[in-house]
Design a protein around this motif. Sequence first.
Motif, short mmCIF file in Angstrom:
data_model
loop_
_atom_site.label_atom_id
_atom_site.label_comp_id
_atom_site.label_asym_id
_atom_site.label_seq_id
_atom_site.Cartn_x
_atom_site.Cartn_y
_atom_site.Cartn_z
N THR A 73 -75.48 8.05 -67.95
CA THR A 73 -74.16 8.47 -67.48
C THR A 73 -73.19 8.76 -68.62
O THR A 73 -72.51 9.78 -68.60
CB THR A 73 -73.56 7.39 -66.56
N ASP A 124 -77.24 14.26 -61.10
CA ASP A 124 -77.83 12.94 -61.33
C ASP A 124 -78.97 12.73 -60.34
O ASP A 124 -78.89 13.13 -59.19
CB ASP A 124 -76.76 11.86 -61.15
N GLU A 125 -80.00 12.07 -60.80
CA GLU A 125 -81.16 11.76 -59.96
C GLU A 125 -81.59 13.00 -59.19
O GLU A 125 -81.71 13.00 -57.98
CB GLU A 125 -80.83 10.62 -58.99
N HIS A 137 -69.93 6.48 -59.76
CA HIS A 137 -69.69 7.29 -60.96
C HIS A 137 -68.20 7.55 -61.14
O HIS A 137 -67.68 7.50 -62.25
CB HIS A 137 -70.42 8.63 -60.85
MG MG Z 1 -77.77 6.64 -63.36
#
Ligand code: MG
Length: 698
Positions: free
Chosen positions: A309, A403-404, A339
């Motif tokens: 991150t 993300d992911e 986040h």
């Molecule tokens: Mg992460």
Amino acid sequence: MSAPIKIQYLKGIGPAKAKLFERLEVQTVQDLLHYYPRTYQDRRLNTPPNEYNSDALTVFKGRVLSTQQIPAKSVLIFKAVLEDEKGAHIECTWFKRRMYRAFRFDPFGQLKKDFHIGTEVWVIGRKNDRSAMFGTQITVEEYYVAADVMTQWHAGRLTPIYALTEGLTNKQFRQFMVEALQSASLTDTPEILPPALLQKRKLLSAPQALKAIHFPNSMAELDVARTRLAYEEFLLLATAWGIKRTQTKILAKDYSYEVKKTLLTPFKNQLGFEFTNSQKKVINEIFADLLSPRPMNRLLQGDVGSGKTVVALCAMLLAVENGYQAALMAPTEILAEQHYLTFKRILKDIPVNVAILTSSTKTAQKKKILAGLADGTIQILVGTHAVIQDSVQFHNLRLAVIDEQHRFGVKQRSKLKEKTAKLDLLTMTATPIPRTLALAFYGDLAVSTISELPPGRQPIITESATSKLAYDRVRTEVEKGRQAYIVFPIIEESEKISAKAVTEEFEKLKKIFPQFKLAVLHGQMTQAEKESVMADFAAHKTDILVATPVIEVGIDVKNATVMVIENAERFGLASLHQLRGRVGRGEHASYCILVPQHAGSVAKERVDIICSTRDGFKIGERDMQLRGPGEILGTRQSGELEFKAGDIFKDRDILYWAIEDRDELLSADPGLIKPEHSLFRLKLQELYQQNWHLIDLS
Ligand code: MG
Ligand code: ADP
């Protein structure tokens, strides 16, 4: 290419059967020919009697010695004793319910016709426990009269076994397949591979390969057939990607970056920790991409907790320093929320305007955010796939971070692809795809890897145990002042039912831990509810969080030291690894306890793998082997990466052939316009029309 022939064209397939085939995504005769066997049974020789058991099919060819019909009270019984060439005996028994209404119908009519004394028959069946007068008792699953013309396809050979659907049998399947192979459609099967490549790799022709994949005369023949078909699959996909790569290469950015450090330096100074060497390395790689004139397309892989991150945030700050907007997209609201809070927290006094947008953002708030995005006052947007809705217009979005990424569906990813065509794109994953696959297919996708965890991470003891032992551990840890997660699986893909189930378990757990504060979290709660539960847990107002896998990714509570995973066999490897990554984030040693309910062998294997390694890369590779790449990359539904014959692990050599040949092919004939490539090009176009427009280069 000639028009596809509907499967009804085959003898014996009417509308009802066609419906069944549709379930297997088989609509045309060509589809059927490309529906390869799941496995093969060796029916060339009789199974030796000492190998008979109830688990495996036995094969027996022999002559009928005697038959007998036994009337009993509620069932009718038909028995036949067979003897093979070596004098071994089996006894076969069939049972039928007595049907009074149909008294004139003889349920054994066909059997009596087929089993004359002296007739030679093949019997495929399983040993059962009933005692036999002669030899071994066998429960018959299929039988064939040796003299019948069709028998050669079912017995006395390597026999194909197909993945079926209810209402179809393997016997029928093979019969239709023989029909399909013998019908005109096989001669219609065009040879799409360029002749030069067929020759270079000494491959079977398409009709030969299809015949042999279904009815191989030997294991060696099966092998060469599979090689040809796998090669074709790999070459098609590799070429598709190759073409796409040359297309995207032409694009150059119409904007550029400069490292000004007006935000980056203050950010680094107030961060409170040093970047690991790995983080520094990948930040440099990402910055080099951003500074280059080509749009970035980089995958950042790093294990759970490796600190992706902050790396992403550095890139986003570089964009903001240059007056651009950046967006981060997460697969779940909880993760987006987290986040957002993280960014707010670690950006403290840095003057950057961050906003969050998810599907549960209130209308009034959303309006304000949309306005801020359009006029550029919002510099960083964090959100779920709501970010890529058409109503969202940015002032000057230049950098998108996902993300992911593996958790996004194909549709979302291709939509994102449209939106981000001329952007710098950074995707992040903790479930890396194997290098071979990444390089082979993505080609231009650059990969950065964070290979170490930040210092001071505590070990996570992973074990498989009963609920009771797991709860004992929860109790000791919570008494020490730590916190725990207890996670239950999603039930049959339904969030609703899972929410109900987890709520019931929550009530039970409250009685098991009356002295502690428990909270429940599941996907059916409103965003506000979820937020307040997470906030309470983060602030240690609750001790135990009972949850569905909504907490799987991203959740970061350092005081949590126990992760109990109930019904662990229901989770995939990647999920187990992600869940485990929720603990061991602070200064305390942590525990991940898998509680299997009834573990089958694959489940047990998964649990064993998780207990034996913490290396996410190893786990990712094993996961792919256990589940297949299509499922992992979220493309299974669209069939993009579903290789029918090929296996990216076992067929690595063939894969390399395909890549090498693809490169040669495209450099000699980039548009595939030579006559000897026209059928190959047509096939590619056909696949594009079906679903390969979704091919995802991100
Ligand atoms: Mg992460
Ligand atoms: P992931 O790679 O799984 O997304 P995160 O980015 O969530 O990992 O980072 C996990 C935790 O580690 C966060 O709390 C983050 O602040 C912290 N962290 C990241 N980098 C470092 C570092 N270099 N030193 C110490 N802690 C770090």
